[in-house]
Design a protein around this motif. Structure first.
Motif, PDB file in Angstrom:
ATOM      1  N   ALA A   1      21.609  22.493  53.657  1.00 33.64           N
ATOM      2  CA  ALA A   1      20.806  22.940  52.516  1.00 33.64           C
ATOM      3  C   ALA A   1      19.366  22.417  52.544  1.00 33.64           C
ATOM      4  O   ALA A   1      19.131  21.232  52.789  1.00 33.64           O
ATOM      5  CB  ALA A   1      21.482  22.515  51.220  1.00 33.64           C
ATOM      6  N   PRO A   2      18.418  23.299  52.281  1.00 30.81           N
ATOM      7  CA  PRO A   2      17.004  22.897  52.255  1.00 30.81           C
ATOM      8  C   PRO A   2      16.708  21.808  51.218  1.00 30.81           C
ATOM      9  O   PRO A   2      15.820  20.994  51.419  1.00 30.81           O
ATOM     10  CB  PRO A   2      16.264  24.188  51.904  1.00 30.81           C
TER      11      PRO A   2
ATOM     12  N   GLY B   1      34.712  29.581  37.908  1.00 32.86           N
ATOM     13  CA  GLY B   1      33.329  29.168  37.725  1.00 32.86           C
ATOM     14  C   GLY B   1      32.940  29.359  36.274  1.00 32.86           C
ATOM     15  O   GLY B   1      33.619  28.884  35.364  1.00 32.86           O
ATOM     16  N   ASN B   2      31.842  30.062  36.062  1.00 29.54           N
ATOM     17  CA  ASN B   2      31.358  30.261  34.703  1.00 29.54           C
ATOM     18  C   ASN B   2      32.021  31.441  34.013  1.00 29.54           C
ATOM     19  O   ASN B   2      31.715  31.731  32.859  1.00 29.54           O
ATOM     20  CB  ASN B   2      29.843  30.477  34.718  1.00 29.54           C
TER      21      ASN B   2
ATOM     22  N   SER C   1      21.706  37.561  48.885  1.00 28.21           N
ATOM     23  CA  SER C   1      20.490  38.378  48.817  1.00 28.21           C
ATOM     24  C   SER C   1      20.868  39.842  49.035  1.00 28.21           C
ATOM     25  O   SER C   1      21.287  40.217  50.128  1.00 28.21           O
ATOM     26  CB  SER C   1      19.502  37.909  49.898  1.00 28.21           C
TER      27      SER C   1
ATOM     28  N   LEU D   1      24.533  27.835  45.135  1.00 23.19           N
ATOM     29  CA  LEU D   1      25.132  28.648  46.202  1.00 23.19           C
ATOM     30  C   LEU D   1      25.900  27.807  47.216  1.00 23.19           C
ATOM     31  O   LEU D   1      26.606  28.348  48.043  1.00 23.19           O
ATOM     32  CB  LEU D   1      24.032  29.428  46.924  1.00 23.19           C
ATOM     33  N   PHE D   2      25.727  26.483  47.187  1.00 22.54           N
ATOM     34  CA  PHE D   2      26.398  25.613  48.164  1.00 22.54           C
ATOM     35  C   PHE D   2      25.906  25.942  49.573  1.00 22.54           C
ATOM     36  O   PHE D   2      26.689  26.160  50.505  1.00 22.54           O
ATOM     37  CB  PHE D   2      27.926  25.786  48.065  1.00 22.54           C
ATOM     38  N   CYS D   3      24.592  25.957  49.732  1.00 19.68           N
ATOM     39  CA  CYS D   3      23.994  26.330  51.010  1.00 19.68           C
ATOM     40  C   CYS D   3      24.494  25.455  52.146  1.00 19.68           C
ATOM     41  O   CYS D   3      24.790  24.281  51.968  1.00 19.68           O
ATOM     42  CB  CYS D   3      22.461  26.199  50.952  1.00 19.68           C
ATOM     43  N   HIS D   4      24.531  26.055  53.326  1.00 21.09           N
ATOM     44  CA  HIS D   4      24.824  25.314  54.551  1.00 21.09           C
ATOM     45  C   HIS D   4      23.540  24.636  55.001  1.00 21.09           C
ATOM     46  O   HIS D   4      22.475  25.235  54.949  1.00 21.09           O
ATOM     47  CB  HIS D   4      25.316  26.301  55.605  1.00 21.09           C
TER      48      HIS D   4
ATOM     49  N   GLY E   1      27.367  25.804  38.243  1.00 22.33           N
ATOM     50  CA  GLY E   1      28.091  26.968  38.739  1.00 22.33           C
ATOM     51  C   GLY E   1      27.205  27.968  39.453  1.00 22.33           C
ATOM     52  O   GLY E   1      27.694  28.813  40.202  1.00 22.33           O
ATOM     53  N   ARG E   2      25.887  27.865  39.236  1.00 24.26           N
ATOM     54  CA  ARG E   2      24.965  28.789  39.898  1.00 24.26           C
ATOM     55  C   ARG E   2      24.673  28.393  41.335  1.00 24.26           C
ATOM     56  O   ARG E   2      24.190  29.198  42.121  1.00 24.26           O
ATOM     57  CB  ARG E   2      23.628  28.827  39.143  1.00 24.26           C
TER      58      ARG E   2
ATOM     59  N   ARG F   1      14.840  29.337  59.080  1.00 30.40           N
ATOM     60  CA  ARG F   1      16.130  29.238  58.383  1.00 30.40           C
ATOM     61  C   ARG F   1      16.948  30.514  58.578  1.00 30.40           C
ATOM     62  O   ARG F   1      18.109  30.565  58.197  1.00 30.40           O
ATOM     63  CB  ARG F   1      15.916  29.004  56.879  1.00 30.40           C
TER      64      ARG F   1
ATOM     65  N   VAL G   1      16.750  27.759  47.672  1.00 26.96           N
ATOM     66  CA  VAL G   1      16.608  29.121  48.202  1.00 26.96           C
ATOM     67  C   VAL G   1      16.482  30.167  47.098  1.00 26.96           C
ATOM     68  O   VAL G   1      16.013  31.275  47.347  1.00 26.96           O
ATOM     69  CB  VAL G   1      17.782  29.509  49.131  1.00 26.96           C
ATOM     70  N   TYR G   2      16.893  29.837  45.896  1.00 32.12           N
ATOM     71  CA  TYR G   2      16.735  30.797  44.798  1.00 32.12           C
ATOM     72  C   TYR G   2      15.260  31.170  44.581  1.00 32.12           C
ATOM     73  O   TYR G   2      14.964  32.250  44.085  1.00 32.12           O
ATOM     74  CB  TYR G   2      17.300  30.225  43.492  1.00 32.12           C
TER      75      TYR G   2
ATOM     76  N   ASP H   1      13.233  31.998  46.747  1.00 30.42           N
ATOM     77  CA  ASP H   1      12.943  33.159  47.581  1.00 30.42           C
ATOM     78  C   ASP H   1      13.674  34.406  47.104  1.00 30.42           C
ATOM     79  O   ASP H   1      13.446  35.497  47.593  1.00 30.42           O
ATOM     80  CB  ASP H   1      13.325  32.871  49.031  1.00 30.42           C
ATOM     81  N   LEU H   2      14.594  34.204  46.189  1.00 28.64           N
ATOM     82  CA  LEU H   2      15.337  35.347  45.647  1.00 28.64           C
ATOM     83  C   LEU H   2      14.743  35.761  44.302  1.00 28.64           C
ATOM     84  O   LEU H   2      15.263  36.627  43.617  1.00 28.64           O
ATOM     85  CB  LEU H   2      16.800  34.927  45.480  1.00 28.64           C
TER      86      LEU H   2
ATOM     87  N   ALA I   1      27.995  29.041  57.617  1.00 25.69           N
ATOM     88  CA  ALA I   1      29.193  28.273  57.251  1.00 25.69           C
ATOM     89  C   ALA I   1      30.422  29.167  57.248  1.00 25.69           C
ATOM     90  O   ALA I   1      31.484  28.804  57.769  1.00 25.69           O
ATOM     91  CB  ALA I   1      28.997  27.621  55.887  1.00 25.69           C
TER      92      ALA I   1
ATOM     93  N   GLU J   1      24.849  25.584  34.917  1.00 27.17           N
ATOM     94  CA  GLU J   1      23.827  25.441  35.960  1.00 27.17           C
ATOM     95  C   GLU J   1      24.467  25.073  37.291  1.00 27.17           C
ATOM     96  O   GLU J   1      24.096  25.616  38.334  1.00 27.17           O
ATOM     97  CB  GLU J   1      22.797  24.381  35.532  1.00 27.17           C
TER      98      GLU J   1
ATOM     99  N   ILE K   1      17.058  34.512  52.543  1.00 26.43           N
ATOM    100  CA  ILE K   1      16.498  33.374  51.812  1.00 26.43           C
ATOM    101  C   ILE K   1      16.859  32.056  52.474  1.00 26.43           C
ATOM    102  O   ILE K   1      16.519  30.986  51.978  1.00 26.43           O
ATOM    103  CB  ILE K   1      16.954  33.373  50.331  1.00 26.43           C
ATOM    104  N   GLY K   2      17.555  32.097  53.588  1.00 23.96           N
ATOM    105  CA  GLY K   2      17.797  30.875  54.351  1.00 23.96           C
ATOM    106  C   GLY K   2      18.882  29.983  53.790  1.00 23.96           C
ATOM    107  O   GLY K   2      18.915  28.792  54.095  1.00 23.96           O
ATOM    108  N   CYS K   3      19.788  30.516  53.015  1.00 26.96           N
ATOM    109  CA  CYS K   3      20.849  29.665  52.454  1.00 26.96           C
ATOM    110  C   CYS K   3      21.892  29.303  53.511  1.00 26.96           C
ATOM    111  O   CYS K   3      22.607  28.312  53.372  1.00 26.96           O
ATOM    112  CB  CYS K   3      21.531  30.354  51.278  1.00 26.96           C
ATOM    113  N   GLN K   4      21.984  30.140  54.548  1.00 28.78           N
ATOM    114  CA  GLN K   4      22.897  29.897  55.670  1.00 28.78           C
ATOM    115  C   GLN K   4      24.366  29.851  55.264  1.00 28.78           C
ATOM    116  O   GLN K   4      25.201  29.296  55.969  1.00 28.78           O
ATOM    117  CB  GLN K   4      22.486  28.636  56.445  1.00 28.78           C
ATOM    118  N   LEU K   5      24.665  30.451  54.125  1.00 27.12           N
ATOM    119  CA  LEU K   5      26.082  30.576  53.751  1.00 27.12           C
ATOM    120  C   LEU K   5      26.832  31.377  54.812  1.00 27.12           C
ATOM    121  O   LEU K   5      28.015  31.154  55.063  1.00 27.12           O
ATOM    122  CB  LEU K   5      26.213  31.274  52.396  1.00 27.12           C
TER     123      LEU K   5
END
Lengths: 422, 445
Positions: free
Chosen positions: B39-40, A64-65, A387, B34-37, B31-32, A366, B95-96, B98-99, A349, B29, A342-346
């Motif tokens: 996704a919202p 990644g970065n 989170s 999260l690849f949400c499931h 790379g930041r 979520r 979702v960021y 909310d973080l 998956a 950017e 935060i509802g990312c749902q990772l």
């Protein structure tokens, strides 16, 4: 405040942070700047018959970065005349008498070992490190990892060095073996005062997908190099711990492999290292990384009530056990704190595709739901959760007394029912 | 087509308000993410672009794949990347938020990939095997362009009827130039139509140059995407004075030619929707020293997005809340607006009269609706000028579909693109099932 001074195999150091034998420890001027920045000691770039290097020499593995998360090199031992190195060792010792300089050495014959050890000690080296680890370039010449991979050769050369040396001798071990223990034991039989590990891992860092040549590229060709940097830390920790817990080993350890910061250093120390050596992080960011290494270690020791480095060395070794001795009836389940989710749902998956299908979406929110009756407590959801503290692995009292696999096999101990094996 | 606009236009003075990302910035950017499931951000996008997937492609150095993912869902992804109110759509849903970390700059990443596609001349789509069916698209704005492109992928012949001599609709004539300039919109329209097989009839207005009967005779289906009409009038004395203009009308002049601001020192924009916010910021940026918005409601009740008003306020726009104009006055041209405060019931408050000196007033209080042009067609319902449609853009008359501002009352470009795409797919299903103009309409679901 905590006392950071320490020693490995009788080599005393004002703090546990040593430059590893590598490009950052190539010359007196560099090492003096490193001591200025706060490094405790330095293992001089390996001395031997000076070689010639190629262009290019280094390769980076970006995740990644994060550039340089892994790193490799095809550089060899010192390419500078021995007399220059010895003169600079003497000058550096004169200016920095309390910071140990360890001469890393790699030669072939008994007479060569006798000669180079004498010259090193005459120059002022506080200790020796026998380079039995380099996995590229030198091993093809019968040195480096070619020695480290043969316990009998390792033992013989170690015994020569110990015979010739009046200062402590550390043996630097190669990780390019299936089990590190026989190699550590060989060093011990040879009379070593300590070991340092790991050296680099045989690797191809990357392939140039446009030129169809591995990296680092030297014209139209490449070769395997030594892998190091943050990404190798788990391998290094295991090898350090494997020796630290080996009954009958007992030699001091200087830990090497992916130390980026004080936290990494603490982990190496808890698994038995009394000093740590650093190369890649310095190559990527310079000597001043040591400031937070020292500062963070001191804060950590203070927070844990350790007054001396020795108080913490090896503290996690007893907890490094065999799988068959783990308590199979110890049960945890994942729980989600809806307030911090935060509802990312990772986690959904990850659990669905990579674990045991027990985390599910819920209508109207979520925040996922965990089916605790199916949760095997694997940790995957907690690992992917961005989170902090949102997913916890909570112990469940299932009423079963502790029982290991060995208890079960040898004594018929009762194991709790399996979960998630549908 | 871009050559039709003067090279020097008032809008060309603007630079981008949101700067593009450098390739290095885009990589960081991306790379930041999260690849949400589930996704919202995808849910929040009217065209449901698979945002995590395209961002992952950027992160992995696959810009071409990223652009393809975007255009698969939204062929107008290049302009939407700049024009979309991402703050209330994808980025707002990240979702960021909310973080308490900065949300992913999805719009900028989409711009990175889609601009690159335009720069490199990447093409992703081919017309489908000819079906022999013909579809008319009335209006050449975003809804029709999205519909036409999808219809061509499905193999239907298309004809676009556009009353002007250029395409892009409001994307060309109405978008704030710090987001998108007219020539870029026209370039995009041409890029979309490179799929081929789309006949263009410009200068052709429905009801004037082409009749509804013509359309019913010559086509198997019609998609209506005619947008909105002229600026609404204030219906107060003096609004015919020189110096009183509709905001949409003025923005078009500013974008396509000269904004006509010589000698204008003080301007008032009546209204507080997004058109009013755009116009106010543009006036200030073009050198009008004093720009005031006048709105009958409170700041909380304004129609424009909070982030647009914030930017306008930071730029120096002043506002008069809960006030209306009662007359435009001046000797031969506008000199002042007579105004009065109003209460919650919008009743004038006695004794609260005040005057705003102004050389220019822009009316940004809405636009006329054009649905009436279809009112004669049995089966089509037009309410308050808006064409009624179902979720697939179907009007109720076999073969007739509509989308974009004329059917949704005035939303974003991305809504028009989504509606055009949905209608195209519904048209395809209907035609495949034997439906269309003059036939019994078949289920579209």
């Amino acid at each position: 405040m905590a006392d950071l001074s320490t020693q490995t195999g009788g080599i005393r150091s004002p703090n546990p942070f040593w430059l590893a034998s590598a490009p950052p420890a190539n010359s007196g001027a560099q090492i003096q700047r490193a001591f200025d920045a706060g490094w405790g000691g330095a293992v001089w770039k390996t001395l031997g018959t000076p070689i010639q290097n190629v262009s290019s020499r280094f390769g980076g593995h970006a995740i990644g970065n994060a550039r340089g998360a892994g790193f490799n090199n095809i550089e060899l031992i010192t390419d500078r005349p021995l007399e220059v190195n010895f003169r600079e060792i003497a000058e550096t010792k004169k200016r920095w008498p309390h910071n140990p300089i360890i001469a890393s050495l790699m030669v072939e014959t008994r007479e060569e070992w006798r000669e180079i050890i004498k010259r090193s000690i005459d120059a002022g080296a506080d200790g020796l490190e026998l380079n039995f680890g380099c996995p590229h370039g030198m091993c093809e010449r019968g040195m480096g990892s070619a020695v480290g991979q043969e316990p009998a050769v390792n033992e013989r050369i170690t015994s020569w060095a110990c015979e010739f040396s009046t200062v402590p001798v550390l043996v630097k071990l190669t990780p390019n073996v299936s089990d590190i223990v026989p190699h550590g034991m060989a060093a011990k039989r040879g009379g070593a005062h300590g070991v340092s590990l790991i050296n680099t891992i045989k690797s191809i860092i990357a392939v140039d997908i446009d030129r169809f040549v591995p990296e680092p590229r030297v014209g139209s060709l490449s070769t395997n190099g030594g892998y190091c940097g943050a990404a190798v830390k788990p391998i290094a920790l295991h090898m350090v711990a494997a020796l630290a817990r080996e009954p009958g080993f007992g030699l001091p350890i200087s830990g090497i492999g992916g130390v980026r910061n004080w936290r990494d250093a603490v982990e190496f120390m808890l698994l038995g290292s009394s000093t740590v050596q650093v190369c890649t992080e310095v190559m990527l960011r310079g000597y001043r990384v040591v400031e937070d290494m020292r500062d963070g270690l001191e804060e950590y020791m203070h927070s844990k009530g350790f007054t001396r480095v020795q108080d913490m060395v090896g503290k996690a070794v007893p907890a490094f056990s065999e799988w068959g001795d783990l308590d199979m009836n110890y049960e945890t389940v994942a729980r989600i704190n809806a307030d911090t989710c935060i509802g990312c749902q990772l986690c959904i998956a990850a659990c669905h595709d990579g674990a045991h299908q027990c985390i599910h979406p819920q209508e109207g929110t979520r925040v996922p739901r965990i089916d605790e009756s199916e949760c095997v407590g694997c940790n995957l959801c907690q690992i992917v959760c961005p989170s902090p503290g949102c997913i916890t692995m909570d112990r469940v009292d299932n009423g079963h007394p502790p029982a290991t696999w060995n208890d079960h096999v040898n004594h018929g101990a009762t194991l709790r029912p399996k979960k998630g094996s549908h | 087509m871009p050559a039709e606009f003067p090279v020097e236009r008032s809008e060309t003075a603007f630079t981008d308000y949101k700067l593009p990302l450098s390739p290095a910035q885009a990589a960081v950017e991306a790379g930041r993410c999260l690849f949400c499931h589930d996704a919202p951000c995808v849910t929040a996008c009217p065209t449901h672009i698979d945002i995590p997937q395209f961002i992952r492609k950027i992160a992995n150095g696959n810009d071409r794949g990223a652009a393809k993912t975007i255009f698969e869902s939204n062929i107008l992804g290049m302009s939407c990347a700049r024009v979309c109110p991402v703050e209330v759509l994808c980025v707002g849903a990240c979702v960021y938020n909310d973080l308490d970390e900065p949300p992913i700059q999805i719009g900028k990443l989409q711009r990175h990939a889609t601009d690159r596609a335009f720069d490199e001349g990447w093409r992703f789509f081919k017309a489908g095997a000819p079906t022999g069916r013909r579809v008319a698209l009335v209006g050449g704005g975003p809804a029709s362009l999205a519909a036409a492109h999808e219809l061509r992928r499905l193999g239907h012949a298309c004809t676009i009827f556009e009353r002007r001599d250029f395409l892009g609709g409001l994307n060309t004539t109405g978008i704030a130039p710090h987001k998108l300039k007219a020539d870029r919109s026209v370039t995009e329209a041409a890029w979309v139509l490179e799929i081929g097989g789309v006949e263009l009839r410009t200068g052709a207005e429905i009801g004037r140059d082409v009749s509804l009967a013509d359309l019913e005779r010559d086509f198997d289906a019609v998609f209506v995407g005619i947008g909105l009409g002229a600026d609404s009038r204030a219906k107060v004395p003096g609004e015919d004075l020189p110096g009183v203009l509709g905001a949409v009308d003025w923005i078009e002049r500013m974008k396509l030619g000269d904004a006509g601001l010589a000698g204008v020192r003080r301007a008032v924009v009546v209204g507080a929707g997004n058109t009013a916010m755009d116009a106010a910021r543009e006036l200030l940026a073009l050198g009008v020293p004093q720009v005031t918005t006048l709105y009958r409601g409170t700041e909380d009740a304004m129609g424009g997005y909070a982030h647009e008003w914030r930017a306008a306020r930071v730029a120096g726009v002043r506002a008069e809340w809960r006030a209306v104009t009662t007359a435009f006055e001046g000797a031969g041209r506008l000199e002042r607006l007579r105004c009065v405060r109003v209460d919650e019931a919008r009743t004038p408050v006695a004794g609260s009269q005040f005057t705003l000196e102004a050389d220019l007033a822009l009316l940004a209080i809405g636009q006329s609706r054009l649905g009436a042009v279809l009112a004669g067609l049995k089966g089509i319902t037009v309410e308050s000028g808006i064409v009624r449609v179902d979720a697939h853009g179907f009007t109720g008359r076999p073969g007739w579909y509509a989308g974009g501002d004329c059917a949704n009352g005035g939303k974003e470009v991305v809504n028009a693109a989504a509606e055009g795409m949905a209608a195209a797919r519904a048209i395809d299903r209907a035609l495949a099932a034997g439906g269309g103009i003059g036939r019994k309409e078949v289920p579209r679901g």
